[in-house]
Design a protein around this motif. Sequence first.
Motif, mmCIF file in Angstrom:
data_model
loop_
_atom_site.group_PDB
_atom_site.id
_atom_site.type_symbol
_atom_site.label_atom_id
_atom_site.label_comp_id
_atom_site.label_asym_id
_atom_site.label_seq_id
_atom_site.Cartn_x
_atom_site.Cartn_y
_atom_site.Cartn_z
ATOM 1 N N PRO A 292 1.093 -3.597 5.312
ATOM 2 C CA PRO A 292 0.264 -4.628 4.682
ATOM 3 C C PRO A 292 -1.191 -4.212 4.502
ATOM 4 O O PRO A 292 -1.923 -4.862 3.750
ATOM 5 C CB PRO A 292 0.375 -5.812 5.657
ATOM 6 C CG PRO A 292 0.710 -5.191 6.971
ATOM 7 C CD PRO A 292 1.550 -3.998 6.658
ATOM 8 N N TYR A 293 -1.613 -3.120 5.152
ATOM 9 C CA TYR A 293 -3.008 -2.676 5.050
ATOM 10 C C TYR A 293 -3.209 -1.684 3.901
ATOM 11 O O TYR A 293 -4.155 -1.788 3.136
ATOM 12 C CB TYR A 293 -3.454 -2.054 6.366
ATOM 13 C CG TYR A 293 -3.398 -3.019 7.520
ATOM 14 C CD1 TYR A 293 -4.441 -3.900 7.767
ATOM 15 C CD2 TYR A 293 -2.286 -3.045 8.359
ATOM 16 C CE1 TYR A 293 -4.391 -4.790 8.829
ATOM 17 C CE2 TYR A 293 -2.228 -3.928 9.428
ATOM 18 C CZ TYR A 293 -3.271 -4.807 9.662
ATOM 19 O OH TYR A 293 -3.219 -5.691 10.709
ATOM 20 N N CYS A 294 -2.301 -0.717 3.767
ATOM 21 C CA CYS A 294 -2.454 0.279 2.701
ATOM 22 C C CYS A 294 -1.463 0.072 1.559
ATOM 23 O O CYS A 294 -1.535 0.754 0.532
ATOM 24 C CB CYS A 294 -2.305 1.687 3.254
ATOM 25 S SG CYS A 294 -0.670 2.059 3.953
ATOM 26 N N ASP A 295 -0.496 -0.856 1.770
ATOM 27 C CA ASP A 295 0.480 -1.224 0.746
ATOM 28 C C ASP A 295 1.364 -0.049 0.319
ATOM 29 O O ASP A 295 1.823 0.007 -0.817
ATOM 30 C CB ASP A 295 -0.222 -1.813 -0.483
ATOM 31 C CG ASP A 295 0.647 -2.853 -1.189
ATOM 32 O OD1 ASP A 295 1.385 -3.561 -0.481
ATOM 33 O OD2 ASP A 295 0.600 -2.930 -2.427
ATOM 34 N N LYS A 296 1.617 0.869 1.224
ATOM 35 C CA LYS A 296 2.478 2.012 0.920
ATOM 36 C C LYS A 296 3.750 1.953 1.760
ATOM 37 O O LYS A 296 3.739 1.472 2.901
ATOM 38 C CB LYS A 296 1.749 3.322 1.201
ATOM 39 C CG LYS A 296 0.585 3.584 0.260
ATOM 40 C CD LYS A 296 -0.069 4.914 0.565
ATOM 41 C CE LYS A 296 -1.231 5.177 -0.394
ATOM 42 N NZ LYS A 296 -1.909 6.459 -0.084
ATOM 43 N N VAL A 297 4.849 2.434 1.171
ATOM 44 C CA VAL A 297 6.103 2.530 1.917
ATOM 45 C C VAL A 297 5.971 3.687 2.908
ATOM 46 O O VAL A 297 5.730 4.826 2.514
ATOM 47 C CB VAL A 297 7.299 2.775 0.977
ATOM 48 C CG1 VAL A 297 8.579 2.939 1.789
ATOM 49 C CG2 VAL A 297 7.441 1.627 -0.015
ATOM 50 N N VAL A 298 6.125 3.391 4.185
ATOM 51 C CA VAL A 298 5.888 4.414 5.214
ATOM 52 C C VAL A 298 7.139 4.696 6.054
ATOM 53 O O VAL A 298 7.051 5.236 7.156
ATOM 54 C CB VAL A 298 4.723 3.998 6.129
ATOM 55 C CG1 VAL A 298 3.429 3.953 5.349
ATOM 56 C CG2 VAL A 298 5.009 2.659 6.805
ATOM 57 N N THR A 299 8.297 4.336 5.533
ATOM 58 C CA THR A 299 9.535 4.511 6.294
ATOM 59 C C THR A 299 10.417 5.626 5.734
ATOM 60 O O THR A 299 11.597 5.692 6.045
ATOM 61 C CB THR A 299 10.342 3.203 6.310
ATOM 62 O OG1 THR A 299 10.560 2.774 4.957
ATOM 63 C CG2 THR A 299 9.623 2.129 7.080
ATOM 64 N N GLY A 300 9.842 6.495 4.922
ATOM 65 C CA GLY A 300 10.658 7.538 4.300
ATOM 66 C C GLY A 300 10.290 8.953 4.693
ATOM 67 O O GLY A 300 10.769 9.907 4.079
ATOM 68 N N GLY A 301 9.443 9.113 5.699
ATOM 69 C CA GLY A 301 9.039 10.455 6.110
ATOM 70 C C GLY A 301 8.038 11.089 5.164
ATOM 71 O O GLY A 301 7.912 12.314 5.118
#
Length: 530
Positions: A292-301
């Motif tokens: 919610p802070y950087c709005d990036k998907v961070v669950t894909g390595g």
Amino acid sequence: MKKFYIKMSVIFILTLFIISVSDARVGGGNRYSGGRKSSSGGYKSGGGYKSGGGYKSGGGYKSSGGGYHGSYSGSGGHPAADDFSCGMMIFAIGVIVLLLYLKQKEDEKKGIRSNNPVFDIKKWTPQEGHQRTRQINKISIPDSIRYYKQKDPNFSKPLFLDFIQIFYTKVQIARGTKSWDSLRPYLSINGISAYRTPEEPEKVDNIIIGSSNIVKIDTFKAYDRVYDRIEVEFEANYSEHIKGNEKIYYVKEKWTLKRKPGILSKGPEEISSFHCPSCGSPVELRVNGTCPYCDKVVTGGDFHWQLHMIKIYEKYPRPPLQIGGGGVEEGTDLPHVFQPNFEAAKRAFLTRYPNFNPKDFSEKVKDTFFKLQHAWSTCKWEDARPLETDYLFSMHKYWIEQYKAEGMKNCLEDIEILSMTTVKIEQDAFYEAITVRIKARMKDYTVNRSGAVVDGSKTVKRTFSEYWTFIRKSGFAGDTKEKKENSCPNCGAELHISMAGICDYCGGKITSGNFDWILSTIEQDEAYEG
């Protein structure tokens, strides 16, 4: 058809060979004990901290091959039958070697390289100077790390090992609490599937990592994408609580971690924070995996290493400590293993640090060596906290806890350092590293609860040697600072640090290598590859 006859002939003769050998082993003889010491601070059977004792096979429990061997003796023997078996064995060996030799020559004529293990078990090539020979056609882990640094110049082995040990501990705790949310960026969908069992623990604690070794670094394809991959093998103990009952396990596991190619490793302050790997904020991910802070998907390595797969090799209730016999340390008489460009690396280091004093460094090595032997022998491992990185301290604590659990004490007395030879000087984006080969001898014996000697000798000294690697931060500017014994290298106050390695007065992390040299790795002679 010709290949078929060759294979059948070999199988037939091998059968005769095995029969004759089995017949020769019917009599009694000496007990055979197998095993191999570990690198990165593992322990051999029959001693303690200085890796003269404890455990073989990568820091786990020593494997003991059973059985007896010897020659026929006593009544009931048949000399004629014995002579026949011996003759058949010699004949079989000769025929096997001849057939394989002819097969190899035939393949060479066709331009085929033989992969037969009889001929290709060891392909050795001499190296320059006093470097130990090594196998060709095999990329060692040190070489793999060097190649990988060309892709990721920020990669640091000490930092990665600290990260992976903290990660391992967090995953084990989360198995009990079922609180996975804070680890979502670091776990793939199937990352922890190996831990799913019909009866899951309500709590996992007392996690002690015995060893964590990088065994592979390469690239691979998963989910139609190419990733960088690191494989790490762990040996550890932990307690599982199920329905109010606690059981302590010994485990050996391999973790495979992946990440997007081209990513630079994070620095000392970030790599083990376990915050959002993109922006560093607390992990509070949305359902779709975005921060919610950087709005990036961070669950894909895409930003950090992610656990891709776990393979559990062994898991069973922790067995009692196994103590082996004494004897000469393996590898002690092997020549030094120098890095290929050692002299150039030394000149470059002295150019970077003109105030570096080799004598002061030698005194630091000696002081660390003796203090660690004393801490081990007195079972006061907290005294070793300022001397080792988090990774190494945790691993060594594992072994001393094993001894305590079994009521054993490893005693080290009359310790002598015979020689210290610097063999390697390296630099990465965050650390300088100097590796020293230490040869020493000491009385090394183990006693049980009643004080009886169960291994080693109170009178005969054991000679051994190991490779010790010390690290400190790159760009270090404290060579001119006067250092007092038992004082904080940062603020100069009397040294009092927490188990996290932090000075009680200035808050500096003493075990990070930011303020002085600190021991990072201990490797055994026969395992050390340079």
